[in-house]
Motif scaffolding. Structure first.
Motif, PDB file in Angstrom:
ATOM      1  N   UNK A   1       0.812  -1.213   0.000  1.00 34.27           N
ATOM      2  CA  UNK A   1       0.000   0.000   0.000  1.00 34.27           C
ATOM      3  C   UNK A   1       0.853   1.274   0.000  1.00 34.27           C
ATOM      4  N   UNK A   2       2.068   1.182   0.467  1.00 41.42           N
ATOM      5  CA  UNK A   2       2.950   2.352   0.439  1.00 41.42           C
ATOM      6  C   UNK A   2       3.270   2.747  -0.996  1.00 41.42           C
ATOM      7  N   UNK A   3       3.256   1.757  -1.896  1.00 40.94           N
ATOM      8  CA  UNK A   3       3.574   2.013  -3.299  1.00 40.94           C
ATOM      9  C   UNK A   3       2.339   1.925  -4.189  1.00 40.94           C
ATOM     10  N   UNK A   4       1.181   1.620  -3.600  1.00 43.59           N
ATOM     11  CA  UNK A   4      -0.041   1.400  -4.384  1.00 43.59           C
ATOM     12  C   UNK A   4       0.171   0.344  -5.469  1.00 43.59           C
ATOM     13  N   UNK A   5       0.780  -0.755  -5.059  1.00 44.49           N
ATOM     14  CA  UNK A   5       1.069  -1.847  -5.989  1.00 44.49           C
ATOM     15  C   UNK A   5       0.351  -3.119  -5.562  1.00 44.49           C
ATOM     16  N   UNK A   6      -0.097  -3.870  -6.548  1.00 46.37           N
ATOM     17  CA  UNK A   6      -0.716  -5.167  -6.365  1.00 46.37           C
ATOM     18  C   UNK A   6       0.135  -6.197  -7.089  1.00 46.37           C
ATOM     19  N   UNK A   7       0.257  -7.386  -6.484  1.00 46.99           N
ATOM     20  CA  UNK A   7       1.076  -8.432  -7.086  1.00 46.99           C
ATOM     21  C   UNK A   7       0.323  -9.753  -7.147  1.00 46.99           C
ATOM     22  N   UNK A   8       0.720 -10.572  -8.104  1.00 52.92           N
ATOM     23  CA  UNK A   8       0.238 -11.947  -8.166  1.00 52.92           C
ATOM     24  C   UNK A   8       1.449 -12.829  -8.456  1.00 52.92           C
TER      25      UNK A   8
END
Length: 120
Positions: free
Chosen positions: A70-77
Motif C-alpha cells: 500500500x505504500x507504493x499502491x502496488x498489487x502483485x500476483x
C-alpha cells in the motif's frame, strides 16, 4: 479516475513461475481475473484494501499468492507451478467496496490486461 496498469506477463514453461504487478492510482480492494481464448473471464484472486482479507479460486489455491504494497499502491500476483491451463490474459481490477468477491461485475475499474502463456 482510477488507473490500473499491469506488467510482468510473458511466456514460461510448465512448472515455472511468473509475478504480475499492477500499479494503482488509488488504494482500493483489488483482484486478478483472467480470460482464456473462447472462455469467459474468471476470478483468480482478490485482496481487500487493507490486505487482511484474501480470496482465491480453487484452481489456483496453493500455487498463486496475491499481495499488495500500500505504500507504493502496488498489487502483485505470484504464480508458481504454472500449468498450460493457466494461459490467459490476466486483468487487474478494483472495486469501491471492501470484500474481494469473485463477481467481475462488482469491480468498477480494470487494467488493459497482460498475456501469460504457459508452454507444455
Amino acid at each position: 479516475q482510477v488507473q490500473l496498469v499491469e506488467s510482468g506477463g510473458g511466456l514460461v514453461q510448465a512448472g515455472g513461475s511468473l509475478r504480475l504487478s499492477c500499479a494503482a492510482s488509488m488504494r482500493l480492494t483489488m483482484g486478478w481475473f483472467r480470460q482464456a481464448p473462447r472462455k469467459e473471464r474468471e476470478f483468480v484472486a482478490g485482496i481487500s484494501w487493507s490486505g487482511v482479507t484474501t480470496n482465491y479460486a480453487d484452481s489456483v489455491k496453493g500455487r498463486f499468492n496475491i499481495s499488495r504494497d500500500n505504500a507504493k499502491n502496488m498489487l502483485y500476483l505470484q504464480m508458481n507451478s504454472l500449468k498450460p491451463e493457466d494461459t490467459a490474459v490476466y486483468y487487474c481490477a478494483a472495486r469501491d467496496a471492501y470484500l474481494p468477491i469473485t463477481d467481475s461485475s462488482a469491480y468498477n475499474y480494470w487494467g488493459q490486461g497482460v498475456q501469460v502463456t504457459v508452454s507444455s
